[in-house]
Structures are given as C-alpha cells and as structure tokens.
Motif scaffolding. Structure first.
Motif, PDB file in Angstrom:
ATOM      1  N   CYS A 193       0.828  -1.325  -0.120  1.00  0.00           N
ATOM      2  CA  CYS A 193      -0.085  -0.190   0.086  1.00  0.00           C
ATOM      3  C   CYS A 193       0.949   1.214   0.043  1.00  0.00           C
ATOM      4  O   CYS A 193       2.162   1.214   0.073  1.00  0.00           O
ATOM      5  N   HIS A 194       0.496   2.296  -0.057  1.00  0.00           N
ATOM      6  CA  HIS A 194       1.132   3.527  -0.118  1.00  0.00           C
ATOM      7  C   HIS A 194       2.035   3.729   1.258  1.00  0.00           C
ATOM      8  O   HIS A 194       3.199   4.141   0.830  1.00  0.00           O
ATOM      9  N   CYS A 195       1.613   3.712   2.354  1.00  0.00           N
ATOM     10  CA  CYS A 195       2.236   3.958   3.421  1.00  0.00           C
ATOM     11  C   CYS A 195       3.131   2.634   3.709  1.00  0.00           C
ATOM     12  O   CYS A 195       4.073   2.830   4.563  1.00  0.00           O
ATOM     13  N   GLY A 196       2.996   1.655   3.156  1.00  0.00           N
ATOM     14  CA  GLY A 196       3.997   0.402   3.470  1.00  0.00           C
ATOM     15  C   GLY A 196       3.514  -0.504   4.613  1.00  0.00           C
ATOM     16  O   GLY A 196       4.005  -1.500   4.979  1.00  0.00           O
ATOM     17  N   ALA A 197       2.231  -0.261   5.227  1.00  0.00           N
ATOM     18  CA  ALA A 197       1.873  -1.128   6.228  1.00  0.00           C
ATOM     19  C   ALA A 197       1.442  -2.481   5.720  1.00  0.00           C
ATOM     20  O   ALA A 197       1.733  -3.584   6.451  1.00  0.00           O
ATOM     21  N   ILE A 198       0.974  -2.615   4.423  1.00  0.00           N
ATOM     22  CA  ILE A 198       0.714  -3.988   3.918  1.00  0.00           C
ATOM     23  C   ILE A 198       1.671  -4.010   2.899  1.00  0.00           C
ATOM     24  O   ILE A 198       1.731  -3.200   2.091  1.00  0.00           O
ATOM     25  N   ARG A 199       2.204  -5.405   3.048  1.00  0.00           N
ATOM     26  CA  ARG A 199       3.236  -5.654   1.858  1.00  0.00           C
ATOM     27  C   ARG A 199       3.105  -7.119   1.572  1.00  0.00           C
ATOM     28  O   ARG A 199       2.753  -8.080   2.348  1.00  0.00           O
ATOM     29  N   TYR A 200       3.501  -7.415   0.402  1.00  0.00           N
ATOM     30  CA  TYR A 200       3.198  -8.790  -0.227  1.00  0.00           C
ATOM     31  C   TYR A 200       4.208  -8.871  -1.198  1.00  0.00           C
ATOM     32  O   TYR A 200       4.891  -8.387  -1.751  1.00  0.00           O
ATOM     33  N   GLU A 201       4.369 -10.267  -1.280  1.00  0.00           N
ATOM     34  CA  GLU A 201       5.003 -10.646  -2.811  1.00  0.00           C
ATOM     35  C   GLU A 201       4.064 -11.767  -3.555  1.00  0.00           C
ATOM     36  O   GLU A 201       3.420 -12.297  -2.793  1.00  0.00           O
ATOM     37  N   HIS A 243      -3.691  -5.846   9.632  1.00  0.00           N
ATOM     38  CA  HIS A 243      -3.946  -4.245   9.422  1.00  0.00           C
ATOM     39  C   HIS A 243      -5.097  -4.095   8.399  1.00  0.00           C
ATOM     40  O   HIS A 243      -5.600  -3.161   8.468  1.00  0.00           O
ATOM     41  N   ALA A 244      -4.889  -5.098   7.373  1.00  0.00           N
ATOM     42  CA  ALA A 244      -5.922  -4.814   6.332  1.00  0.00           C
ATOM     43  C   ALA A 244      -7.034  -4.795   6.615  1.00  0.00           C
ATOM     44  O   ALA A 244      -7.750  -5.792   7.578  1.00  0.00           O
ATOM     45  N   VAL A 245      -8.071  -4.126   6.023  1.00  0.00           N
ATOM     46  CA  VAL A 245      -9.593  -3.920   6.259  1.00  0.00           C
ATOM     47  C   VAL A 245     -10.140  -4.840   5.093  1.00  0.00           C
ATOM     48  O   VAL A 245      -9.849  -4.488   3.715  1.00  0.00           O
ATOM     49  N   PHE A 282      -9.428  -6.170  -0.078  1.00  0.00           N
ATOM     50  CA  PHE A 282      -8.735  -5.734   1.286  1.00  0.00           C
ATOM     51  C   PHE A 282      -7.857  -4.512   0.881  1.00  0.00           C
ATOM     52  O   PHE A 282      -7.321  -4.147   0.148  1.00  0.00           O
ATOM     53  N   HIS A 283      -7.995  -3.421   2.028  1.00  0.00           N
ATOM     54  CA  HIS A 283      -7.351  -2.050   1.487  1.00  0.00           C
ATOM     55  C   HIS A 283      -6.648  -1.545   2.911  1.00  0.00           C
ATOM     56  O   HIS A 283      -7.003  -2.291   4.286  1.00  0.00           O
ATOM     57  N   CYS A 284      -5.985  -0.527   2.762  1.00  0.00           N
ATOM     58  CA  CYS A 284      -5.327  -0.111   4.019  1.00  0.00           C
ATOM     59  C   CYS A 284      -6.096   1.245   4.684  1.00  0.00           C
ATOM     60  O   CYS A 284      -6.376   1.997   4.214  1.00  0.00           O
ATOM     61  N   PRO A 285      -6.348   0.955   6.046  1.00  0.00           N
ATOM     62  CA  PRO A 285      -7.128   1.886   6.571  1.00  0.00           C
ATOM     63  C   PRO A 285      -6.397   3.154   6.882  1.00  0.00           C
ATOM     64  O   PRO A 285      -7.101   4.383   7.180  1.00  0.00           O
TER      65      PRO A 285
END
Length: 135
Positions: A10-18, A58-60, A72-75
């Motif tokens: 996400c933009h703030c980096g709270a959610i990261r994936y590969e 953290h994902a909503v 799923f999105h970042c709150p």
C-alpha cells in the motif's frame, strides 16, 4: 511464460506482499460498481502464488455480496491492495492484486501488460462491455 516474483505494498507500506505473476498473461479491468469506483486494474493468481509479508492483520476487508471477492485495503493510506475469491469461471480459489500496488514492476512491463475487460456490471465476466475506454 515469464513468471516473476513481484513485491507490492500500500502507499504507507503497512501492508506488503510478494506474488508470483506472469504479467504477459494480462490483467483485467471491469465495469462493476466497485472496480469502476476504485479504478481497479488487477491481475490474478492462485492463492499459493501470493504471500502477505506484513500487515495482514492491518488490512480491512470489504465484501458487498456473496458472489464478489473480498477486497482488502489499508485503513491508514486507503490504498486497495488485493482481493480473495473463489469462482468456477476463475478455476476455483484466486487472489487478485491491484497492479498499481506492484512496487518493482517497470513502466515497460506495465505498458506491455495486455488488458482484458469484463462486463461485471451485468455479471457477464467472460465478455467485455460494449464501451471500455473509460475503464
């Protein structure tokens, strides 16, 4: 096949994936009410090709109805990151990744990614809508 492991967030980096993705196989845009409002451009994979490496708790989640995948999105920053679904026309369980969240996809890779359009507004997922230019 050009399978590559991409990293995304996400933009703030709270959610990261590969995710292991072959962008040459294309990505999709849809005219359903969610995708239209979110300006969604997604690519799909089997669940085993997707790994959340940070922020899953953290994902909503958002799920409008039983036929729609859970998104799923970042709150914190509001970015739509990925979705999970299960549909026969998709070959069973799947994950969708919002292409805009791929951190290490090059502009050349993104520009070369074929786009498939789906008429989700009319539950006609295997066919494009009559007009696609606004998607």
């Amino acid at each position: 096949m050009a399978l590559k492991t991409y990293h995304g967030s996400c933009h703030c980096g709270a959610i990261r994936y590969e995710a292991d993705i072959d962008l040459t196989q294309g990505a999709g845009k849809c005219n359903c009410t969610y995708c239209l409002k979110a300006r969604a451009w997604t690519t799909f994979m089997k669940p085993e090709a997707f790994r959340v490496i940070a922020g899953e708790d953290h994902a909503v989640s958002y799920h409008k109805h039983d036929q729609a995948p859970v998104k799923f999105h970042c709150p914190t920053c509001g970015v739509h990151v990925y979705g999970r679904g299960d549909a026969d026309y998709m070959g069973g369980p799947f994950v969708s990744v919002f292409v805009a969240t791929l951190d290490d996809a090059t502009p050349e890779e993104l520009a070369a990614t074929p786009v498939r359009f789906s008429d989700g507004l009319h539950n006609n997922w295997q066919n494009p809508p009559a007009i696609t230019g606004y998607l």
